[in-house]
Design a protein around this motif. Structure first.
Motif, mmCIF file in Angstrom:
data_model
loop_
_atom_site.group_PDB
_atom_site.id
_atom_site.type_symbol
_atom_site.label_atom_id
_atom_site.label_comp_id
_atom_site.label_asym_id
_atom_site.label_seq_id
_atom_site.Cartn_x
_atom_site.Cartn_y
_atom_site.Cartn_z
ATOM 1 N N LEU A 150 0.866 -1.182 0.000
ATOM 2 C CA LEU A 150 0.000 0.000 0.000
ATOM 3 C C LEU A 150 0.898 1.227 0.000
ATOM 4 O O LEU A 150 1.719 1.391 0.915
ATOM 5 N N TYR A 151 0.743 2.080 -1.003
ATOM 6 C CA TYR A 151 1.621 3.249 -1.154
ATOM 7 C C TYR A 151 3.095 2.843 -1.026
ATOM 8 O O TYR A 151 3.893 3.567 -0.433
ATOM 9 N N GLY A 152 3.426 1.683 -1.542
ATOM 10 C CA GLY A 152 4.813 1.218 -1.498
ATOM 11 C C GLY A 152 5.203 0.550 -0.196
ATOM 12 O O GLY A 152 6.272 -0.054 -0.106
ATOM 13 N N MET A 153 4.356 0.653 0.834
ATOM 14 C CA MET A 153 4.667 -0.017 2.106
ATOM 15 C C MET A 153 4.390 -1.510 1.936
ATOM 16 O O MET A 153 3.313 -1.886 1.464
ATOM 17 N N THR A 185 1.586 12.670 -6.094
ATOM 18 C CA THR A 185 1.546 11.392 -6.815
ATOM 19 C C THR A 185 1.272 10.232 -5.860
ATOM 20 O O THR A 185 1.169 9.086 -6.293
ATOM 21 N N GLY A 186 1.209 10.511 -4.570
ATOM 22 C CA GLY A 186 1.009 9.437 -3.587
ATOM 23 C C GLY A 186 2.257 8.596 -3.366
ATOM 24 O O GLY A 186 2.199 7.536 -2.748
ATOM 25 N N ARG A 187 3.388 9.079 -3.862
ATOM 26 C CA ARG A 187 4.604 8.264 -3.751
ATOM 27 C C ARG A 187 5.635 8.967 -2.874
ATOM 28 O O ARG A 187 5.791 10.188 -2.933
ATOM 29 N N VAL A 188 6.332 8.175 -2.077
ATOM 30 C CA VAL A 188 7.394 8.721 -1.236
ATOM 31 C C VAL A 188 8.643 7.867 -1.403
ATOM 32 O O VAL A 188 8.572 6.705 -1.803
ATOM 33 N N GLN A 189 9.758 8.498 -1.078
ATOM 34 C CA GLN A 189 11.018 7.756 -1.038
ATOM 35 C C GLN A 189 11.484 7.723 0.411
ATOM 36 O O GLN A 189 11.536 8.761 1.084
ATOM 37 N N VAL A 190 11.803 6.534 0.874
ATOM 38 C CA VAL A 190 12.206 6.368 2.264
ATOM 39 C C VAL A 190 13.713 6.576 2.370
ATOM 40 O O VAL A 190 14.484 5.979 1.617
ATOM 41 N N LEU A 191 14.132 7.438 3.297
ATOM 42 C CA LEU A 191 15.560 7.746 3.464
ATOM 43 C C LEU A 191 16.152 6.871 4.576
ATOM 44 O O LEU A 191 15.444 6.094 5.214
ATOM 45 N N ALA A 192 17.450 7.031 4.809
ATOM 46 C CA ALA A 192 18.125 6.194 5.813
ATOM 47 C C ALA A 192 17.584 6.501 7.210
ATOM 48 O O ALA A 192 17.257 7.646 7.518
ATOM 49 N N PRO A 193 17.482 5.490 8.060
ATOM 50 C CA PRO A 193 16.816 5.691 9.357
ATOM 51 C C PRO A 193 17.720 6.232 10.460
ATOM 52 O O PRO A 193 18.926 6.035 10.454
ATOM 53 N N PHE A 194 17.062 6.910 11.423
ATOM 54 C CA PHE A 194 17.641 7.109 12.752
ATOM 55 C C PHE A 194 17.324 5.841 13.543
ATOM 56 O O PHE A 194 16.324 5.186 13.290
ATOM 57 N N ARG A 195 18.140 5.557 14.535
ATOM 58 C CA ARG A 195 17.863 4.402 15.395
ATOM 59 C C ARG A 195 18.068 4.788 16.844
ATOM 60 O O ARG A 195 18.919 5.616 17.140
ATOM 61 N N ALA A 196 17.346 4.119 17.720
ATOM 62 C CA ALA A 196 17.597 4.251 19.158
ATOM 63 C C ALA A 196 17.098 2.976 19.814
ATOM 64 O O ALA A 196 16.298 2.246 19.226
#
Ligand code: FES
Ligand SMILES: [Fe+2]
Length: 419
Positions: A150-153, A185-196
């Motif tokens: 869904l939406y690339g997820m 467009t309903g589209r996103v690009q996922v960037l590198a994550p933060f973590r904790a």
């Protein structure tokens, strides 16, 4: 395992709803309950494992997890997605140790069994040690039988039984559409994550992501700092709303009134772009700050994905992935990234490296130590219980400080744990 550990435990009674909504504190502290959650919840519902923008090309993969099951999310040579259990079928070694990459094959390091990126076992060294056709009987890496996008997820479900993804999403769909609608467009690009990580139970962060009540207290010093720099007014009243849905989902929504001055022009042009795209009324409904829980462990936050990774009953990792919106000008994406990586790092909902996250994880650690061996047996999620409004489709609405999304989490938790 739970039943063997404590045959007397009444799972339904762990969550009780009458004039109060209470939860047994063992849901945060019992290793047996944690083990049961990993099987009864994570292996029986839809769990977010990655986004298609992370694996855009044939052969791309990323490693992830469903509960504590390590998985490899792959795009095979035909472009199809697979969610493969990252455990060698020979003697159980983790096959792939990389976080991301591109590979047609995965080779187990222990005895070199070779799997194709769709999971099929294609080669065993010196296979004469086995009868003819033996490898075919093994098949390959285990694979999630159901996947939904869904939406690339990408969501995986390790159970054939249970609701379809559409049923699972239910009336929450509208709010997910609003969230992704920020991209024309309903589209996103996922960037590198933060973590904790934090020394506390995974549900503490899941509850917190839609908790509209805590911010002005636990984050007081961060919010005062924001106020000092003129980027946020002191909170007055409880604007916004909470929403809760069947399947454990929830929404916290508040006005987007905390934009720092240096990005306000870009956000104004962003708002105009959305009004041109959707019409003014729809754009107004969309242009709200929404934090959305997709039960059990995924949140859409302010221009970020938040993924909760349970590690042990008292150990959790948080990942936050900023997103880049497709179809909006670069200066708007830059303003969004500025907001979530710098400005908002001292504001509510910031990245996990922020002051705000430090406040939250400190609170989680204190809950965990407060409940360990404590005579307190039940905790309360009753705020706003008396004023829940329930629509015919099952959507419930409350005020923004109500513990409505948290009740939604535990209603579904109880259903999955008990059934
Ligand atoms: S454990 Fe993987 S090849 Fe032996
Ligand atoms: Fe917080």
């Amino acid at each position: 395992m739970l039943d063997q550990a404590d045959p007397e435990m009444d799972l339904r009674a762990l969550v009780e709803e009458s004039e109060d909504f209470t939860v047994d504190t063992r849901v945060y502290t019992s290793p047996a309950i944690f083990d049961a959650e990993m099987r009864r919840i994570f292996l029986r519902t839809w769990v977010y494992v990655g986004h298609e923008s992370e694996i855009p090309n044939p052969g791309d993969f990323r490693t992830s997890a469903v509960g504590r099951v390590p998985v490899i999310v792959t795009r095979d040579q035909t472009g199809a997605f697979h969610v493969l259990v990252n455990t060698c079928r020979h003697r159980g070694t983790v096959v792939c140790r990389e976080e991301r990459g591109n590979a047609r094959f995965f080779q187990c390091p222990y005895h070199n069994w070779l799997y194709r990126n769709d999971g099929r076992l294609v080669q065993i060294p010196d296979s004469s040690g086995y009868p003819e056709g033996w490898a075919g009987r093994i098949g390959g890496l285990l694979e999630a039988p159901r996947i939904a996008v869904l939406y690339g997820m990408i969501f995986a479900n390790f159970s054939q039984a249970g609701p379809s993804f559409d049923e699972y999403l239910g009336p929450l769909r509208r709010y997910v559409e609003y969230w992704f609608g920020h991209s024309p467009t309903g589209r996103v690009q996922v960037l590198a994550p933060f973590r904790a990580s934090y020394p506390g139970n995974w549900k503490l962060q899941v509850e917190n992501s839609t908790d509209g009540w805590h911010a002005r207290y636990v984050h007081e010093s961060a919010l005062r700092t924001m106020h000092h720099f003129g980027t946020r007014s002191p909170a007055v009243g409880w604007p916004g709303a909470t929403r809760a849905f069947p399947s454990g989902h929830g929404v916290l929504e508040r006005p987007r009134d905390d934009l720092p001055p240096e990005v306000q022009p870009q956000f104004e042009s962003f708002r105009s772009l959305l009004a041109e795209t959707y019409g003014a009324e729809h754009a107004e409904a969309m242009f709200v700050r929404r934090q959305i829980t997709l039960f059990p462990s995924f949140h859409l936050m302010e221009f970020k994905f938040r993924v909760i990774q349970p590690v042990a009953v008292d150990q959790t990792v948080i990942y936050e992935f900023p997103v880049r919106l497709e179809g909006v000008p670069d200066d708007v994406n830059a303003a969004i990234l500025h907001r979530i990586t710098r400005e908002i790092s001292i504001s509510s909902g910031g990245p996990v490296s922020s002051f705000v996250n430090a406040d939250d994880v400190e609170a989680f650690a204190r809950v965990q130590s407060g409940l360990a061996d404590s005579p307190v047996e039940r905790i309360y999620f009753s705020r706003g219980l008396h004023r829940e409004v329930i629509a015919p489709d099952g959507e419930r609405t409350g005020e923004s400080s109500d513990e409505l999304p948290q009740r939604s989490i535990y209603r579904e938790w109880r259903r999955l744990m008990h059934e």
